[in-house]
Design an enzyme around this catalytic site. Sequence first.
Site, PDB file in Angstrom:
ATOM      1  N   ALA A  69      67.989  68.753  15.487  1.00 39.00           N
ATOM      2  CA  ALA A  69      69.279  68.381  16.077  1.00 39.00           C
ATOM      3  C   ALA A  69      70.225  69.562  15.898  1.00 39.00           C
ATOM      4  O   ALA A  69      70.023  70.399  15.014  1.00 39.00           O
ATOM      5  CB  ALA A  69      69.831  67.147  15.361  1.00 39.00           C
ATOM      6  N   GLY A 113      64.685  67.029  14.001  1.00 38.83           N
ATOM      7  CA  GLY A 113      64.583  66.366  15.298  1.00 38.83           C
ATOM      8  C   GLY A 113      63.501  66.967  16.183  1.00 38.83           C
ATOM      9  O   GLY A 113      62.970  66.281  17.061  1.00 38.83           O
ATOM     10  N   GLU A 116      60.463  65.249  15.112  1.00 41.92           N
ATOM     11  CA  GLU A 116      60.563  63.857  15.578  1.00 41.92           C
ATOM     12  C   GLU A 116      60.323  63.756  17.081  1.00 41.92           C
ATOM     13  O   GLU A 116      59.691  62.811  17.562  1.00 41.92           O
ATOM     14  CB  GLU A 116      61.951  63.307  15.218  1.00 41.92           C
ATOM     15  CG  GLU A 116      62.117  63.156  13.712  1.00 41.92           C
ATOM     16  CD  GLU A 116      63.544  62.854  13.297  1.00 41.92           C
ATOM     17  OE1 GLU A 116      64.453  63.612  13.688  1.00 41.92           O
ATOM     18  OE2 GLU A 116      63.744  61.852  12.586  1.00 41.92           O
ATOM     19  N   GLU A 136      65.681  67.591   6.680  1.00 42.27           N
ATOM     20  CA  GLU A 136      67.029  67.007   6.660  1.00 42.27           C
ATOM     21  C   GLU A 136      67.581  66.846   5.260  1.00 42.27           C
ATOM     22  O   GLU A 136      68.791  67.000   5.033  1.00 42.27           O
ATOM     23  CB  GLU A 136      67.029  65.635   7.360  1.00 42.27           C
ATOM     24  CG  GLU A 136      66.861  65.686   8.868  1.00 42.27           C
ATOM     25  CD  GLU A 136      65.415  65.660   9.333  1.00 42.27           C
ATOM     26  OE1 GLU A 136      64.507  65.901   8.500  1.00 42.27           O
ATOM     27  OE2 GLU A 136      65.183  65.401  10.521  1.00 42.27           O
TER      28      GLU A 136
HETATM   29  N1  CAA Z   1      71.173  73.623  15.082  1.00 43.26           N
HETATM   30  C1  CAA Z   1      72.021  74.569  15.592  1.00 43.26           C
HETATM   31  N2  CAA Z   1      71.708  75.864  15.632  1.00 43.26           N
HETATM   32  C2  CAA Z   1      70.516  76.257  15.137  1.00 43.26           C
HETATM   33  C3  CAA Z   1      69.588  75.342  14.605  1.00 43.26           C
HETATM   34  C4  CAA Z   1      69.960  73.970  14.594  1.00 43.26           C
HETATM   35  N3  CAA Z   1      69.145  73.005  14.139  1.00 43.26           N
HETATM   36  N4  CAA Z   1      68.494  76.022  14.190  1.00 43.26           N
HETATM   37  C5  CAA Z   1      68.728  77.322  14.469  1.00 43.26           C
HETATM   38  N5  CAA Z   1      69.945  77.462  15.041  1.00 43.26           N
HETATM   39  C6  CAA Z   1      70.608  78.702  15.471  1.00 43.26           C
HETATM   40  C7  CAA Z   1      71.092  79.505  14.286  1.00 43.26           C
HETATM   41  O1  CAA Z   1      72.331  79.009  13.833  1.00 43.26           O
HETATM   42  C8  CAA Z   1      71.178  80.886  14.885  1.00 43.26           C
HETATM   43  O2  CAA Z   1      72.337  80.982  15.651  1.00 43.26           O
HETATM   44  P1  CAA Z   1      73.387  82.194  15.419  1.00 43.26           P
HETATM   45  O3  CAA Z   1      72.614  83.397  15.881  1.00 43.26           O
HETATM   46  O4  CAA Z   1      74.527  81.821  16.274  1.00 43.26           O
HETATM   47  O5  CAA Z   1      73.662  82.228  13.941  1.00 43.26           O
HETATM   48  C9  CAA Z   1      69.995  80.923  15.838  1.00 43.26           C
HETATM   49  O6  CAA Z   1      69.648  79.556  16.107  1.00 43.26           O
HETATM   50  C10 CAA Z   1      68.769  81.585  15.258  1.00 43.26           C
HETATM   51  O7  CAA Z   1      68.476  80.967  14.037  1.00 43.26           O
HETATM   52  P2  CAA Z   1      68.222  81.784  12.661  1.00 43.26           P
HETATM   53  O8  CAA Z   1      69.022  83.023  12.645  1.00 43.26           O
HETATM   54  O9  CAA Z   1      68.419  80.853  11.518  1.00 43.26           O
HETATM   55  O10 CAA Z   1      66.679  82.157  12.872  1.00 43.26           O
HETATM   56  P3  CAA Z   1      65.560  82.398  11.752  1.00 43.26           P
HETATM   57  O11 CAA Z   1      64.374  82.886  12.488  1.00 43.26           O
HETATM   58  O12 CAA Z   1      66.131  83.216  10.636  1.00 43.26           O
HETATM   59  O13 CAA Z   1      65.250  80.940  11.120  1.00 43.26           O
HETATM   60  C11 CAA Z   1      64.777  78.557  11.221  1.00 43.26           C
HETATM   61  C12 CAA Z   1      64.658  79.953  11.888  1.00 43.26           C
HETATM   62  C13 CAA Z   1      63.941  78.542   9.919  1.00 43.26           C
HETATM   63  C14 CAA Z   1      64.244  77.540  12.192  1.00 43.26           C
HETATM   64  C15 CAA Z   1      66.255  78.284  10.853  1.00 43.26           C
HETATM   65  O14 CAA Z   1      67.055  78.524  12.014  1.00 43.26           O
HETATM   66  C16 CAA Z   1      66.527  76.873  10.411  1.00 43.26           C
HETATM   67  O15 CAA Z   1      66.245  76.554   9.273  1.00 43.26           O
HETATM   68  N6  CAA Z   1      67.108  76.022  11.290  1.00 43.26           N
HETATM   69  C17 CAA Z   1      67.508  74.682  10.954  1.00 43.26           C
HETATM   70  C18 CAA Z   1      66.327  73.745  10.821  1.00 43.26           C
HETATM   71  C19 CAA Z   1      66.795  72.353  10.416  1.00 43.26           C
HETATM   72  O16 CAA Z   1      67.327  72.159   9.338  1.00 43.26           O
HETATM   73  N7  CAA Z   1      66.588  71.379  11.286  1.00 43.26           N
HETATM   74  C20 CAA Z   1      66.955  70.012  11.042  1.00 43.26           C
HETATM   75  C21 CAA Z   1      68.265  69.705  11.691  1.00 43.26           C
HETATM   76  S1  CAA Z   1      68.861  68.085  11.235  1.00 43.26           S
HETATM   77  C22 CAA Z   1      68.082  67.012  12.280  1.00 43.26           C
HETATM   78  O17 CAA Z   1      67.277  67.379  13.075  1.00 43.26           O
HETATM   79  C23 CAA Z   1      68.514  65.553  12.127  1.00 43.26           C
HETATM   80  C24 CAA Z   1      67.609  64.564  12.763  1.00 43.26           C
HETATM   81  O18 CAA Z   1      66.753  64.010  12.144  1.00 43.26           O
HETATM   82  C25 CAA Z   1      67.765  64.232  14.175  1.00 43.26           C
END
Ligand code: CAA
Length: 263
Positions: A69, A113, A116, A136
């Site tokens: 998400a 998400g 999911e 999460e």
């Molecule tokens: N939401 C919004 N933006 C996101 C994102 C997310 N879930 N995941 C990545 N991005 C964005 C980053 O903020 C970044 O944007 P900026 O360049 O503007 O900073 C861009 O995508 C690239 O990401 P990274 O620089 O972090 O890339 P990376 O290769 O270093 O890392 C990653 C990749 C490990 C996937 C890391 O981005 C990450 O950990 N992302 C979040 C994963 C996460 O926690 N997901 C769960 C979300 S909660 C959810 O989903 C609730 C539910 O159950 C519905």
Amino acid sequence: AAPATYENLRLSAPKPGVGLITLHRPRALNALSSALFSELNTALKDYDSDSTIGAIVLTGSEKAFAAGADIKEMKDLSFSQAYNTDFIASWSSTIPHIRKPIIAAVNGVALGGGCELALMADIIYCSSNATFGQPEIKLGIIPGAGGSQRLTRAVGKSKAMELILTGRNFSGTEAGEWGVAARVFDSAEECVNGAVDTAGKIAGLSRVAVKAAKEVVNKSQDAPLREGLEFERKVFHGLFGSQDQKIGMSAFIDKKKPEWSHE
Ligand code: CAA
């Protein structure tokens, strides 16, 4: 009606009968914003009602199926906003009602998400170095789009607890070993091609039988065994009223290839 172009999706028809949806929000690693999800729901509904399409493949990029998400979108959400807008309910408003098979071809990250969303598909294919996970808990929340329910059904309680309580990722190879993914490929390209091939095979079968098969398998996920077995038998009986049952069985006896009417 479908918009001519989508901002966050790419649509193509790589094989007769196959609709391929590619999530395309590269700068956010396909984070599932409300806008993206709304487009995805529209595209899926359109394929579901398109008589030229028999099966759907859903994929992302080599780097990201979907990173979850959109954290930026939900960071400042209050409880009452989340509750009053029934935040994320739209994720479940369409996909569970799509009657044609959906194959998720997962490469790169499928986190939160994203994991999911893959679990909402009917079949998961992935590459060995795909990264699945429900992280999460590390954000101070819990899975909110079915992860605690679908992942638990897929891998069992103890493993699901370990994954969801620690937020640790699991690999495509593990997904294959655990039965989360039906097939594991060496590369992203092979994974998408494999999914398209399988979708093509399904699209070449009787649409009426395929829909019925999806419906009865899904029944097993939330009905007690006896109810599921009875449901299966009723649907099985019902198929003797289809043209395709006569076409399929006559073709077998005549040693011919069936020409499905899809009716
Ligand atoms: N939401 C919004 N933006 C996101 C994102 C997310 N879930 N995941 C990545 N991005 C964005 C980053 O903020 C970044 O944007 P900026 O360049 O503007 O900073 C861009 O995508 C690239 O990401 P990274 O620089 O972090 O890339 P990376 O290769 O270093 O890392 C990653 C990749 C490990 C996937 C890391 O981005 C990450 O950990 N992302 C979040 C994963 C996460 O926690 N997901 C769960 C979300 S909660 C959810 O989903 C609730 C539910 O159950 C519905």
